[in-house]
Design a protein around this motif. Structure first.
Motif, PDB file in Angstrom:
ATOM      1  N   ASP A  78       0.850  -1.191   0.000  1.00  0.00           N
ATOM      2  CA  ASP A  78       0.000   0.000   0.000  1.00  0.00           C
ATOM      3  C   ASP A  78       0.885   1.240   0.000  1.00  0.00           C
ATOM      4  OD1 ASP A  78      -1.883   1.945   0.230  1.00  0.00           O
ATOM      5  OD2 ASP A  78      -2.906   1.103   1.964  1.00  0.00           O
ATOM      6  N   SER A  80      -0.144   4.188  -0.752  1.00  0.00           N
ATOM      7  CA  SER A  80      -0.972   5.384  -0.611  1.00  0.00           C
ATOM      8  C   SER A  80      -1.096   5.881   0.818  1.00  0.00           C
ATOM      9  CB  SER A  80      -2.376   5.112  -1.166  1.00  0.00           C
ATOM     10  OG  SER A  80      -3.064   4.142  -0.383  1.00  0.00           O
ATOM     11  N   GLY A 115      -9.135   3.167   1.557  1.00  0.00           N
ATOM     12  CA  GLY A 115      -8.640   1.798   1.661  1.00  0.00           C
ATOM     13  C   GLY A 115      -9.562   0.821   0.959  1.00  0.00           C
ATOM     14  N   ASN A 118      -8.989   1.103  -2.737  1.00  0.00           N
ATOM     15  CA  ASN A 118      -7.776   0.353  -3.089  1.00  0.00           C
ATOM     16  C   ASN A 118      -8.068  -1.133  -3.225  1.00  0.00           C
ATOM     17  OD1 ASN A 118      -5.817   2.378  -3.290  1.00  0.00           O
ATOM     18  ND2 ASN A 118      -5.369   2.345  -1.106  1.00  0.00           N
ATOM     19  N   PRO A 129      -1.295  -4.428  -6.949  1.00  0.00           N
ATOM     20  CA  PRO A 129      -1.333  -3.526  -5.786  1.00  0.00           C
ATOM     21  C   PRO A 129      -0.395  -2.337  -5.920  1.00  0.00           C
ATOM     22  CG  PRO A 129      -1.341  -5.803  -5.052  1.00  0.00           C
ATOM     23  CD  PRO A 129      -1.122  -5.839  -6.540  1.00  0.00           C
ATOM     24  N   THR A 133      -2.256   1.303  -5.766  1.00  0.00           N
ATOM     25  CA  THR A 133      -1.992   2.187  -4.615  1.00  0.00           C
ATOM     26  C   THR A 133      -1.095   3.360  -4.993  1.00  0.00           C
ATOM     27  OG1 THR A 133      -0.142   0.779  -3.866  1.00  0.00           O
ATOM     28  CG2 THR A 133      -2.328   0.320  -2.969  1.00  0.00           C
ATOM     29  N   MET A 136      -3.535   5.800  -6.153  1.00  0.00           N
ATOM     30  CA  MET A 136      -4.222   6.400  -5.006  1.00  0.00           C
ATOM     31  C   MET A 136      -3.309   7.386  -4.293  1.00  0.00           C
ATOM     32  SD  MET A 136      -6.948   6.762  -3.272  1.00  0.00           S
ATOM     33  CE  MET A 136      -8.035   5.394  -3.723  1.00  0.00           C
ATOM     34  N   TYR A 225      -7.055  -3.972   3.122  1.00  0.00           N
ATOM     35  CA  TYR A 225      -6.759  -2.604   2.687  1.00  0.00           C
ATOM     36  C   TYR A 225      -7.594  -1.585   3.451  1.00  0.00           C
ATOM     37  CZ  TYR A 225      -3.620  -4.022  -1.034  1.00  0.00           C
ATOM     38  OH  TYR A 225      -2.540  -4.512  -1.723  1.00  0.00           O
ATOM     39  N   SER A 228      -5.667  -0.936   6.595  1.00  0.00           N
ATOM     40  CA  SER A 228      -4.529  -0.064   6.311  1.00  0.00           C
ATOM     41  C   SER A 228      -4.978   1.383   6.149  1.00  0.00           C
ATOM     42  CB  SER A 228      -3.802  -0.535   5.047  1.00  0.00           C
ATOM     43  OG  SER A 228      -2.707   0.308   4.742  1.00  0.00           O
ATOM     44  N   GLY A 229      -6.034   1.610   5.384  1.00  0.00           N
ATOM     45  CA  GLY A 229      -6.531   2.967   5.178  1.00  0.00           C
ATOM     46  C   GLY A 229      -7.071   3.583   6.454  1.00  0.00           C
ATOM     47  N   GLU A 255       4.894   6.057   3.769  1.00  0.00           N
ATOM     48  CA  GLU A 255       4.777   4.695   3.257  1.00  0.00           C
ATOM     49  C   GLU A 255       6.124   3.982   3.255  1.00  0.00           C
ATOM     50  OE1 GLU A 255       5.174   7.629  -0.089  1.00  0.00           O
ATOM     51  OE2 GLU A 255       3.797   7.384   1.609  1.00  0.00           O
TER      52      GLU A 255
END
Length: 324
Positions: A78, A80, A115, A118, A129, A133, A136, A225, A228-229, A255
């Motif tokens: 990820d 983003s 997220g 994504n 991915p 991402t 994003m 995801y 994560s977001g 990131e």
């Protein structure tokens, strides 16, 4: 092949026992050596005020890194999260006059929504991915600049609760550290004891086998995801509260720090191997290293070079552990 085939994929994939213990012990040893060397090089390093300041800063990256660990365990990435932190911070600062809970809900909800997007793009549109991402990352950063017009957003008349989340203390412990510890505890319990956590390991270890055993792989990826977001959104809320201002470049390169922390902690890009304890240790190593370099007046540009070397070494060590 019959999808109802019974496969043992519900337990986390583990490396050989000795390499698994070596991974954890080597990370702990690296942290211990760093602390000893840092305290020798700078007499100010072990000062309680300095240590708590380091932990406060590490907490924001740590929350993001825990979300990144979920994604990497699921054999994803990820890119983003840094931009999501920045966007969440900008929106939190914007809505702060309406109360902390309103601002926090919008900030965290924004991270959760992005997220989900994504995860949807990766699973249903079948984009890699990295590409999804990365797109994003650019999109969310663009939203930050649109909202801020390239200028800082100052939080007007923040409530006591809003300021407390980022700058308050519980005893001698900064509130962001408390939040980080709670997130770590919940994440560790979720990965170890919940069906969702076990399925993250299963999908990361062998996606086809997980699907054949009846796991909804698409849903599992989307939820990963989302985690994560959502955690990136939470980090943005804390960042806005801590600074009292949202910066257009807030969260930039987070990131990379999150990925580096996860890799240093033993989570591998192969999926299904690792955990949040190692990630927390990785966050501490990066944060204490950065702090002692600052105390020694090492140039920030030189620090970036060192961080790049550390990321490459972490990947090399990860590959060595995998082949051992």
């Amino acid at each position: 092949m019959n999808r109802t085939t019974t496969l043992n994929v519900h337990s986390p994939r583990k490396p050989l026992a000795w390499t698994h213990h070596l991974s954890k012990s080597s990370t702990v040893l690296a942290l211990a050596v760093l602390l000893v060397v840092a305290s020798t090089l700078s007499p100010h390093f072990l000062a309680p005020r300095n240590l708590f300041n380091v932990l406060r800063g590490a907490s924001i990256i740590g929350i993001v890194a825990i979300g990144m660990t979920f994604v990497i365990l699921n054999k994803g990435i990820d890119l983003s999260v840094g931009s999501i932190v920045g966007l969440s911070s900008a929106l939190t600062a914007t809505f702060a006059p309406y109360g902390f809970f309103t601002a926090a809900l919008i900030g965290i909800g924004t991270g959760l929504l992005l997220g989900f997007v994504n995860g949807f793009i990766i699973t249903y549109l079948r984009l890699q991915p990295f590409i999804a991402t990365l797109g994003m990352l650019i999109f969310a950063r663009g939203l930050v600049f649109v909202r801020t017009s390239g200028s800082n957003i100052v939080v007007d008349n923040p409530t006591d609760l809003f300021s407390f989340i980022g700058s308050g203390y519980i005893g001698p412990v900064p509130m962001p550290v408390v939040v980080f510890a709670l997130v770590w505890a919940v994440a560790a319990l979720a990965l170890r004891y919940t069906t969702f956590g076990r399925r993250i390991y299963a999908v990361g270890a062998n996606e086809e086998a997980a699907w054949l055993s009846g796991i909804n792989v698409r849903l599992n990826k989307i939820l990963t995801y989302c985690v994560s977001g959502m955690l990136a959104g939470l980090a943005g809320v804390i960042l806005a509260s801590r600074l009292g201002v949202a910066e257009p470049n807030g969260g930039t390169l987070y990131e990379l720090d999150a990925i580096a922390a996860a890799l240093i902690g033993g989570t591998t890009f192969d999926g299904g191997i690792g955990g949040v304890l190692g990630t927390v240790l990785g966050v501490l190593i990066l944060s204490f290293l950065s702090n002692v370099l600052n105390l020694l007046n090492v140039s920030p540009y030189s620090q970036m070079l060192m961080k790049g070397v550390i990321i490459v070494l972490a990947v090399v060590v990860s590959e060595w552990r995998k082949r051992a």
